[in-house]
Design a protein around this motif. Structure first.
Motif, short mmCIF file in Angstrom:
data_model
loop_
_atom_site.label_atom_id
_atom_site.label_comp_id
_atom_site.label_asym_id
_atom_site.label_seq_id
_atom_site.Cartn_x
_atom_site.Cartn_y
_atom_site.Cartn_z
N VAL A 36 0.82 -1.21 0.00
CA VAL A 36 0.00 0.00 0.00
C VAL A 36 0.86 1.26 0.00
CG1 VAL A 36 -1.74 1.28 1.30
CG2 VAL A 36 -1.86 -1.20 1.19
N ALA A 37 1.99 1.22 0.69
CA ALA A 37 2.80 2.42 0.93
C ALA A 37 3.15 3.20 -0.32
CB ALA A 37 4.08 2.05 1.68
N PRO A 38 3.52 2.58 -1.45
CA PRO A 38 3.90 3.37 -2.62
C PRO A 38 2.81 4.29 -3.15
CG PRO A 38 4.67 1.12 -2.85
CD PRO A 38 3.75 1.14 -1.68
N THR A 39 1.55 4.09 -2.77
CA THR A 39 0.49 4.96 -3.26
C THR A 39 0.43 6.28 -2.52
OG1 THR A 39 -1.18 4.05 -1.76
CG2 THR A 39 -0.88 2.95 -3.89
N PHE A 40 1.20 6.43 -1.40
CA PHE A 40 1.19 7.64 -0.61
C PHE A 40 2.42 8.48 -0.91
CE2 PHE A 40 -1.43 4.73 1.79
CZ PHE A 40 -2.48 5.53 2.19
N SER A 41 2.25 9.81 -0.77
CA SER A 41 3.39 10.72 -0.89
C SER A 41 4.39 10.44 0.21
CB SER A 41 2.91 12.17 -0.81
OG SER A 41 4.00 13.02 -0.59
N LYS A 42 5.65 10.68 -0.05
CA LYS A 42 6.68 10.49 0.95
C LYS A 42 6.49 11.42 2.14
CE LYS A 42 10.26 8.90 -2.26
NZ LYS A 42 11.60 9.18 -2.81
N ASN A 43 5.80 12.54 1.95
CA ASN A 43 5.62 13.52 3.02
C ASN A 43 4.47 13.18 3.95
OD1 ASN A 43 7.70 15.15 2.10
ND2 ASN A 43 6.35 16.19 0.63
N VAL A 44 3.67 12.15 3.61
CA VAL A 44 2.52 11.80 4.44
C VAL A 44 2.98 10.87 5.55
CG1 VAL A 44 0.31 10.63 4.51
CG2 VAL A 44 0.89 12.06 2.55
N SER A 45 2.71 11.27 6.80
CA SER A 45 3.08 10.46 7.95
C SER A 45 1.93 9.56 8.34
CB SER A 45 3.45 11.36 9.12
OG SER A 45 3.58 10.61 10.30
N LEU A 46 2.23 8.30 8.62
CA LEU A 46 1.20 7.38 9.08
C LEU A 46 1.33 7.15 10.57
CD1 LEU A 46 1.25 4.74 6.22
CD2 LEU A 46 -0.28 6.68 6.54
N GLY A 47 2.00 8.08 11.29
CA GLY A 47 2.19 7.96 12.72
C GLY A 47 0.87 7.99 13.46
N ALA A 48 0.86 7.45 14.67
CA ALA A 48 -0.37 7.35 15.45
C ALA A 48 -0.94 8.71 15.80
CB ALA A 48 -0.09 6.57 16.74
N GLU A 49 -0.08 9.76 15.88
CA GLU A 49 -0.60 11.07 16.27
C GLU A 49 -1.56 11.66 15.24
OE1 GLU A 49 2.45 10.41 15.50
OE2 GLU A 49 3.30 11.86 14.09
N ASN A 50 -1.53 11.16 13.99
CA ASN A 50 -2.43 11.67 12.97
C ASN A 50 -3.80 11.00 12.99
OD1 ASN A 50 -0.65 13.55 11.92
ND2 ASN A 50 0.29 12.06 10.54
N ILE A 51 -3.91 9.91 13.76
CA ILE A 51 -5.17 9.18 13.80
C ILE A 51 -5.72 9.06 15.21
CG2 ILE A 51 -6.26 6.94 13.30
CD1 ILE A 51 -4.19 6.56 11.09
N PHE A 53 -6.17 10.45 18.92
CA PHE A 53 -6.12 11.71 19.65
C PHE A 53 -5.92 11.53 21.15
CE2 PHE A 53 -9.20 12.77 16.12
CZ PHE A 53 -8.26 13.47 15.38
N THR A 54 -5.81 10.30 21.62
CA THR A 54 -5.84 10.07 23.07
C THR A 54 -4.65 10.72 23.78
OG1 THR A 54 -4.77 7.92 22.73
CG2 THR A 54 -7.18 7.95 22.91
N ASN A 55 -3.46 10.66 23.19
CA ASN A 55 -2.29 11.25 23.84
C ASN A 55 -2.43 12.77 23.94
OD1 ASN A 55 -1.01 8.79 24.19
ND2 ASN A 55 0.08 8.90 22.24
N ALA A 56 -2.85 13.39 22.84
CA ALA A 56 -3.02 14.84 22.84
C ALA A 56 -4.11 15.25 23.83
CB ALA A 56 -3.36 15.33 21.44
N ALA A 57 -5.21 14.50 23.86
CA ALA A 57 -6.29 14.83 24.78
C ALA A 57 -5.86 14.68 26.22
CB ALA A 57 -7.50 13.93 24.49
N ASP A 58 -5.11 13.62 26.51
CA ASP A 58 -4.65 13.39 27.88
C ASP A 58 -3.72 14.50 28.35
OD1 ASP A 58 -4.51 11.63 30.23
OD2 ASP A 58 -2.39 11.43 29.68
N MET A 59 -2.90 15.02 27.43
CA MET A 59 -2.00 16.12 27.77
C MET A 59 -2.77 17.41 28.01
SD MET A 59 0.97 15.32 24.96
CE MET A 59 1.92 16.79 25.31
N ALA A 60 -3.89 17.58 27.30
CA ALA A 60 -4.60 18.86 27.31
C ALA A 60 -5.61 19.00 28.44
CB ALA A 60 -5.29 19.06 25.97
N VAL A 61 -6.35 17.93 28.74
CA VAL A 61 -7.49 18.08 29.65
C VAL A 61 -7.09 18.56 31.04
CG1 VAL A 61 -8.99 16.44 28.45
CG2 VAL A 61 -7.42 15.62 30.22
#
Length: 459
Positions: A36-51, A53-61
């Protein structure tokens, strides 16, 4: 019940899509990702932070608080007592307003909206762990709707780190975190719908627009990126009903941080100005002014004694860049200048006679600039003026060159304009814009004279 059922279906569908995305892209598999990977731009990150939100929410609340504003107002028994009575029969009535705030330092500094704490006689802040503290108001900026509070807690507090709002991209995921009605922190998600939204007639504000749900009580809360960084202070919604209807707006973090630093260091906002007047370009404006550019800011006036005048910016110039920030319109220009202080140097790129030219401009302190309309020269009131006369707004008449009122020049000079034709004199921008649009027609001025009396004059 039908509406609740629809919401449940949408929630379940959202959860299913998220789980499916995790299964497809993140869960380790043998060689599935490789195909699947070759169909994505090299600049697109598939890291968990893009999908996820629990870490960001836990830091913010834990950094978002509930703000309670107690105000008092005098209530009269009837209209006659209000207009003609001495107030002896009136009563003080207490009102309570609520909103949200964001802890920005471990020693208890809190950013919120000015409208959340306006006219407060008492402020109370409740943390996400339900501990409550009395809060002190450090300062406000009503133009950008930002206020700074301070609490003295018995512990180091969780706080939010400022992110770079200039680096925010349209389409980027964000979280809106608030603490409405003292329900502890709540989180909604959305994307950045637009940047540099100008929602004021004065062109002073430049908002981040999102579709993250924000409702009354969330004002003053945090707009957070997926790394848990503060990239805006939620301040208003666009709604015909008063409840969320699709769009919300936040003051960018870079502007908020500069305001807060000013309030901490100087006690007020140090606002530098470029000193140009003009119009945002589009096809119609470009044709009107006879230029080829359809994006940028067309200069049709230079403020006297401003940095722009001293640096040599001319009428007819088209500003297309400030330092390395592209200027597509007025809100781009004002949002960048609002992050700067007086005496800072900004490299202004202009198009002049079809050629690009870079002009270094030293920003001028706004209070040092005067504006002249119809032979009346105005200047901002000072802190000492506000203290002496017990006012929070107004514009001072510095000089009078209008021959029709020359006989009253000494009387008018030094008087403070409170309103013109019932238009409140919030600042020079408001009054000069109104008078320029009105032209040479006579206006009724409400003046606070040098001896402290309020009078109405027409000229």
């Amino acid at each position: 019940m039908k509406k609740i059922g629809s919401l449940l279906v949408l929630s379940l569908l959202s959860g299913t899509v998220t789980l499916g995305a995790y299964k497809l892209f993140l869960e380790p598999k043998s060689n599935t990702i490789t195909t699947v990977a070759p169909t994505f731009s090299k600049n697109v990150s598939l890291g968990a932070e893009n999908i996820d939100f629990t870490n960001a929410a836990d830091m913010a609340v834990h950094s978002v608080v509930h703000v309670k504003n107690v105000t008092t107002q005098r209530v009269y028994r009837n209209p006659f007592e209000f207009f003609f009575g001495n107030g002896s029969g009136s009563q003080q009535q207490m009102q309570i307003g609520t909103g949200s705030g964001v802890i920005i330092s471990e020693d208890g500094y809190i950013a919120t909206n000015n409208h959340v704490i306006q006219n407060a006689s008492e402020l109370e802040v409740t943390l996400n762990n339900n501990k409550s503290y009395k809060a002190k108001l450090i300062g406000t900026d009503s133009k950008m709707d930002i206020a700074l509070l301070k609490i003295d807690a018995d512990e180091k507090l969780p706080y939010m780190v400022f992110g770079d709002s200039d680096g925010l991209r349209v389409g980027e995921w964000v979280l809106a975190v608030g603490n409405p009605y003292n329900l502890t922190s709540t989180v909604t998600a959305g994307i950045v719908s637009a940047k540099a939204r100008d929602l004021s007639n004065e062109g002073l504000q430049s908002f981040i627009q999102t579709d993250a749900a924000v409702n009354p009580g969330n004002s003053g809360g945090a707009l957070v990126n997926t790394r848990g960084e503060l990239i805006g202070i939620n301040t208003m919604i666009s709604s015909p009903t008063g409840s969320y209807a699709g769009y919300s707006f936040a003051v960018p973090s870079n502007i908020t941080r500069k305001i807060i630093e000013d309030l901490m260091q100087f006690g007020n906002v140090q606002r530098g100005i470029l000193g140009v007047e003009g119009a945002e370009l589009n096809s119609a404006a470009a044709e009107h002014y006879g230029v080829s550019e359809t994006q940028g800011f067309y200069v049709n006036g230079i403020t006297k004694n401003s940095g722009a005048e001293k640096a040599g910016i001319q009428e007819g110039d088209v500003i297309i860049k400030l330092d390395d920030k592209r200027v597509r319109g007025f809100s781009d220009l004002t949002s960048y200048i609002n992050t700067k202080r007086p005496n800072e140097i900004v490299n202004v790129t202009v198009i002049r006679n079809e050629n690009e030219k870079i002009i270094p401009v030293k920003l001028t302190k706004k209070e040092l600039i005067t504006y002249e309309v119809n032979g009346i020269e105005f200047e901002e009131i000072t802190s000492s003026d506000k203290k002496e006369f017990g006012i929070t707004f107004g514009v001072k008449i510095k000089d009078v060159t209008n021959s029709s009122v020359s006989d009253y020049a000494d009387y008018l000079k030094g008087s403070i304009v409170l309103s013109v034709d019932n238009v409140k004199a919030k600042d020079i921008d408001t009054i000069t814009k109104y008078l320029k649009e009105k032209g040479n027609q006579r206006s009724q001025y409400q003046l606070l004279t040098k001896n402290g009396t309020i009078e109405r004059v027409i000229f």
